[in-house]
Design a protein around this motif. Structure first.
Motif, PDB file in Angstrom:
ATOM      1  N   VAL A 118       0.848  -1.193   0.000  1.00  0.00           N
ATOM      2  CA  VAL A 118       0.000   0.000   0.000  1.00  0.00           C
ATOM      3  C   VAL A 118       0.890   1.252   0.000  1.00  0.00           C
ATOM      4  O   VAL A 118       0.583   2.250  -0.641  1.00  0.00           O
ATOM      5  N   SER A 119       2.035   1.174   0.685  1.00  0.00           N
ATOM      6  CA  SER A 119       2.957   2.322   0.707  1.00  0.00           C
ATOM      7  C   SER A 119       3.473   2.647  -0.693  1.00  0.00           C
ATOM      8  O   SER A 119       3.728   3.814  -1.022  1.00  0.00           O
ATOM      9  N   GLU A 120       3.621   1.640  -1.522  1.00  0.00           N
ATOM     10  CA  GLU A 120       4.073   1.841  -2.906  1.00  0.00           C
ATOM     11  C   GLU A 120       2.985   2.574  -3.708  1.00  0.00           C
ATOM     12  O   GLU A 120       3.282   3.506  -4.469  1.00  0.00           O
ATOM     13  N   ILE A 121       1.738   2.165  -3.510  1.00  0.00           N
ATOM     14  CA  ILE A 121       0.609   2.831  -4.186  1.00  0.00           C
ATOM     15  C   ILE A 121       0.576   4.311  -3.774  1.00  0.00           C
ATOM     16  O   ILE A 121       0.367   5.200  -4.598  1.00  0.00           O
ATOM     17  N   ALA A 122       0.812   4.545  -2.471  1.00  0.00           N
ATOM     18  CA  ALA A 122       0.788   5.917  -1.951  1.00  0.00           C
ATOM     19  C   ALA A 122       1.901   6.751  -2.571  1.00  0.00           C
ATOM     20  O   ALA A 122       1.714   7.932  -2.895  1.00  0.00           O
TER      21      ALA A 122
END
Ligand SMILES: Nc1nc2c(c(=O)[nH]1)N[C@H]1C(S)=C(S)[C@@H](COP(=O)(O)O)O[C@H]1N2
Ligand SMILES: [Mo]
Length: 230
Positions: A131-135
């Motif tokens: 999810v941090s990558e998407i962010a």
């Protein structure tokens, strides 16, 4: 006693508390709600983004026929034609991603135990994008504090605190046990995490929204604990 065991005991207590909150004794409901907030602060204080959940050795996967399939719809939700994942909220670059685009992002994998509030648990190996990558791709506004996940399963949804969503073992999973995510487990894409109870991990994803304010969720709005850390 290890930290994770004492924390799990708290969660079971919180789950029982949430169920009791359904009775219409207002005094005790208010008291129990207060306990939930205390419990949530306590759990959040124990949470460390650096603390990884134990990963399990190859071969420890639960046979898939013994891993329950949960969905609130009457029939197994079917991926809509031209499915995409919509990423929005307070971000610099709102976008819709195809599965192919998501699979070309840097991937992460983990083999961990799943904990359902109903008392069962099971092991699988998951693969996806953090999810941090998407962010990072979306570019968050500094006011963002929460992430909301929505699905095409009769509107099932949940919302998360940012530190839990950014934990390295929180991913949008498209792979399970070495093959594409099966329809029963949320195809084409589901939230999966080693740091939350099962009901927080929205399957059949359609939307990820980065928000400044906390929202609820399908079970959370019916009295289940919002934080639900493992
Ligand atoms: N869309 C959607 N996601 C969902 C649910 C659901 O009913 N619909 N159930 C939740 C619950 S309670 C659990 S325990 C896990 C179960 O995941 P599984 O079906 O892969 O076992 O999914 C969670 N995510
Ligand atoms: Mo669950």
């Amino acid at each position: 006693m290890s930290l994770s065991i004492s924390r799990r005991d708290l969660i079971l207590g919180a789950a029982a508390t949430s169920l009791l909150a359904g009775c219409d004794n207002r005094v005790s409901a208010a008291f129990l709600k207060g306990m939930e907030h205390w419990n949530e602060r306590f759990q959040a204080a124990l949470f460390s983004p650096q603390r990884l959940a134990p990963e399990l050795p190859p071969g420890s996967e639960t046979p898939e026929r013994a891993f329950p399939n949960y969905f609130i719809s009457d029939f197994q939700p079917e991926m809509p034609p031209n499915w995409t994942l919509k990423v929005g909220g307070m971000v610099a670059h709102p976008a819709s991603f195809t599965l192919d685009q998501i699979q070309r992002m840097p991937s992460a994998a983990m083999r961990v135990r799943h904990h359902c509030v109903e008392g069962w648990s099971a092991v699988a190996a998951w693969k996806g994008v953090r999810v941090s990558e998407i962010a990072k791709i979306a570019g968050l506004d500094p006011r963002v504090r929460y992430v909301e996940f929505r699905s095409f399963d009769s509107g099932y949804w949940s919302s998360w605190d940012l530190p839990s969503a950014f934990h390295p073992q929180t991913i949008l999973a498209y792979g399970m046990d070495g093959h594409p995510l099966p329809p029963g487990h949320g195809a084409p894409l589901r939230l999966y995490s080693a740091v939350k109870l099962g009901y927080k991990m929205v399957k059949y994803l359609t939307e990820v929204n980065f928000l400044p304010d906390r929202t609820g969720g399908y079970w959370e709005d019916q009295g289940y604990e919002w934080y639900a850390g493992v």
